[in-house]
Scaffold this motif. Sequence first.
Motif, PDB file in Angstrom:
ATOM      1  N   GLU A  61       0.831  -1.211   0.000  1.00 36.10           N
ATOM      2  CA  GLU A  61       0.000   0.000   0.000  1.00 36.10           C
ATOM      3  C   GLU A  61       0.867   1.263   0.000  1.00 36.10           C
ATOM      4  O   GLU A  61       0.530   2.261  -0.638  1.00 36.10           O
ATOM      5  CB  GLU A  61      -0.921  -0.003   1.212  1.00 36.10           C
ATOM      6  CG  GLU A  61      -2.094  -0.952   1.100  1.00 36.10           C
ATOM      7  CD  GLU A  61      -3.046  -0.569  -0.030  1.00 36.10           C
ATOM      8  OE1 GLU A  61      -3.262   0.636  -0.246  1.00 36.10           O
ATOM      9  OE2 GLU A  61      -3.568  -1.483  -0.698  1.00 36.10           O
ATOM     10  N   MET A  62       1.997   1.195   0.693  1.00 35.61           N
ATOM     11  CA  MET A  62       2.873   2.352   0.726  1.00 35.61           C
ATOM     12  C   MET A  62       3.456   2.632  -0.655  1.00 35.61           C
ATOM     13  O   MET A  62       3.538   3.787  -1.091  1.00 35.61           O
ATOM     14  CB  MET A  62       3.999   2.156   1.752  1.00 35.61           C
ATOM     15  CG  MET A  62       4.748   3.464   2.060  1.00 35.61           C
ATOM     16  SD  MET A  62       6.125   3.255   3.191  1.00 35.61           S
ATOM     17  CE  MET A  62       5.294   2.625   4.638  1.00 35.61           C
ATOM     18  N   GLY A  63       3.836   1.566  -1.350  1.00 34.38           N
ATOM     19  CA  GLY A  63       4.356   1.738  -2.707  1.00 34.38           C
ATOM     20  C   GLY A  63       3.345   2.411  -3.604  1.00 34.38           C
ATOM     21  O   GLY A  63       3.664   3.366  -4.331  1.00 34.38           O
ATOM     22  N   LYS A  64       2.104   1.943  -3.551  1.00 33.49           N
ATOM     23  CA  LYS A  64       1.051   2.544  -4.375  1.00 33.49           C
ATOM     24  C   LYS A  64       0.820   4.006  -4.004  1.00 33.49           C
ATOM     25  O   LYS A  64       0.575   4.853  -4.877  1.00 33.49           O
ATOM     26  CB  LYS A  64      -0.250   1.755  -4.217  1.00 33.49           C
ATOM     27  CG  LYS A  64      -0.217   0.346  -4.778  1.00 33.49           C
ATOM     28  CD  LYS A  64      -1.612  -0.229  -4.979  1.00 33.49           C
ATOM     29  CE  LYS A  64      -2.403  -0.265  -3.712  1.00 33.49           C
ATOM     30  NZ  LYS A  64      -3.753  -0.858  -3.901  1.00 33.49           N
ATOM     31  N   THR A  65       0.891   4.290  -2.708  1.00 31.91           N
ATOM     32  CA  THR A  65       0.630   5.658  -2.249  1.00 31.91           C
ATOM     33  C   THR A  65       1.749   6.611  -2.657  1.00 31.91           C
ATOM     34  O   THR A  65       1.491   7.765  -3.040  1.00 31.91           O
ATOM     35  CB  THR A  65       0.443   5.673  -0.725  1.00 31.91           C
ATOM     36  OG1 THR A  65      -0.544   4.692  -0.367  1.00 31.91           O
ATOM     37  CG2 THR A  65      -0.011   7.043  -0.254  1.00 31.91           C
ATOM     38  N   TRP A  66       2.997   6.145  -2.598  1.00 30.59           N
ATOM     39  CA  TRP A  66       4.106   6.994  -3.052  1.00 30.59           C
ATOM     40  C   TRP A  66       3.948   7.338  -4.535  1.00 30.59           C
ATOM     41  O   TRP A  66       4.294   8.439  -4.965  1.00 30.59           O
ATOM     42  CB  TRP A  66       5.443   6.295  -2.820  1.00 30.59           C
ATOM     43  CG  TRP A  66       5.959   6.322  -1.409  1.00 30.59           C
ATOM     44  CD1 TRP A  66       6.335   5.251  -0.644  1.00 30.59           C
ATOM     45  CD2 TRP A  66       6.191   7.488  -0.606  1.00 30.59           C
ATOM     46  NE1 TRP A  66       6.769   5.658   0.587  1.00 30.59           N
ATOM     47  CE2 TRP A  66       6.693   7.042   0.646  1.00 30.59           C
ATOM     48  CE3 TRP A  66       6.010   8.851  -0.793  1.00 30.59           C
ATOM     49  CZ2 TRP A  66       7.028   7.899   1.675  1.00 30.59           C
ATOM     50  CZ3 TRP A  66       6.339   9.726   0.228  1.00 30.59           C
ATOM     51  CH2 TRP A  66       6.836   9.254   1.442  1.00 30.59           C
ATOM     52  N   LEU A  68       1.092   7.762  -6.058  1.00 30.52           N
ATOM     53  CA  LEU A  68       0.067   8.819  -6.093  1.00 30.52           C
ATOM     54  C   LEU A  68       0.635  10.160  -5.647  1.00 30.52           C
ATOM     55  O   LEU A  68       0.157  11.214  -6.082  1.00 30.52           O
ATOM     56  CB  LEU A  68      -1.113   8.421  -5.207  1.00 30.52           C
ATOM     57  CG  LEU A  68      -1.923   7.210  -5.692  1.00 30.52           C
ATOM     58  CD1 LEU A  68      -2.935   6.798  -4.630  1.00 30.52           C
ATOM     59  CD2 LEU A  68      -2.627   7.519  -7.008  1.00 30.52           C
ATOM     60  N   LEU A  69       1.638  10.114  -4.777  1.00 36.40           N
ATOM     61  CA  LEU A  69       2.289  11.349  -4.318  1.00 36.40           C
ATOM     62  C   LEU A  69       3.404  11.794  -5.266  1.00 36.40           C
ATOM     63  O   LEU A  69       4.112  12.768  -4.982  1.00 36.40           O
ATOM     64  CB  LEU A  69       2.867  11.143  -2.911  1.00 36.40           C
ATOM     65  CG  LEU A  69       1.841  11.063  -1.777  1.00 36.40           C
ATOM     66  CD1 LEU A  69       2.497  10.568  -0.489  1.00 36.40           C
ATOM     67  CD2 LEU A  69       1.207  12.440  -1.550  1.00 36.40           C
TER      68      LEU A  69
END
Length: 297
Positions: A61-66, A68-69
């Motif tokens: 989830e962190m990878g996906k969120t980075w 998006l950022l």
Amino acid sequence: RDAISYFNDAYKTGGAGADYALFKKAYSHGLQKDYSKKVADLKSLISGFPTSRLIDDAWFEMGKTWVLLNEPQNAIGSYNALVEKFPNSGYATKAMLNMALVYYNIQNVEQATSIYKDVVRQYPKTEEARTALAALKNISVEKNKVDEYIDYTKQVGGMATLNNSEEDSLTFTAAEKLYMSGNINDSKRYFENYISKFPNGLNLLTAHYYKADCHLRSNEKDSAISDLRFIVNQHRSNFTEQALVALASLLFEKKNYAEALEYYYDLLEQGELKENLSAAKVGIMRCQYNLENAGAS
């Protein structure tokens, strides 16, 4: 009470479900597009619950969120951590595919290609391997390395193996892409390669027609004549009429009136467009005139 407050209270209470509550809190921040808070909660989960069964979920989830950022290097770091720490996780292959895509999007095609090949090698006969192969194929067309990709599929074998029609289509697509982009010199070479490899190819007439056009644009009229002759000597196709127009005109220009006359007659017989039929009639008269003058001299 909103979901974030609920999960935050559950997390602070502690107990067996605290890690799950923190993960759901992070996920809820993501649903609200508060990505920075989502990342902060995921980091807290990873550092605060190192033995949790949700650690691989958190890294993913962190990878996906980075992404998006718009933080590609951080995304790569998260996906890489997941793959290295949890190689048997159900997220491992997905993380590799996502990481390869991030590399591709930051123009590091070489690293993206390497990771896609790792997926194919490490996880054969999976849907992720098929996805990786499709990505490698697209890259080969984009980067004009189709022959390398075909050689690669032969080395890998199994699900990577291409049948003859797939090789035909891929090789032609690479040449056509160059042609449509206006890269005349390279597309000539690629069409020549296609014609050589697939003498009975599915796209043979199209390849000859495009190749003839490339030669004409390069003022290589003899080479264009060779391709146009091939087209008009086959069964009638969508290219026949225009090939006859061009071929007859080129031969007339070269003062090969007898052969030009034959093709103008063919054009008159097979043509459908009014302007081409008119050109055929005029061409016939001009060829006959020149032939008669040559015979009288």
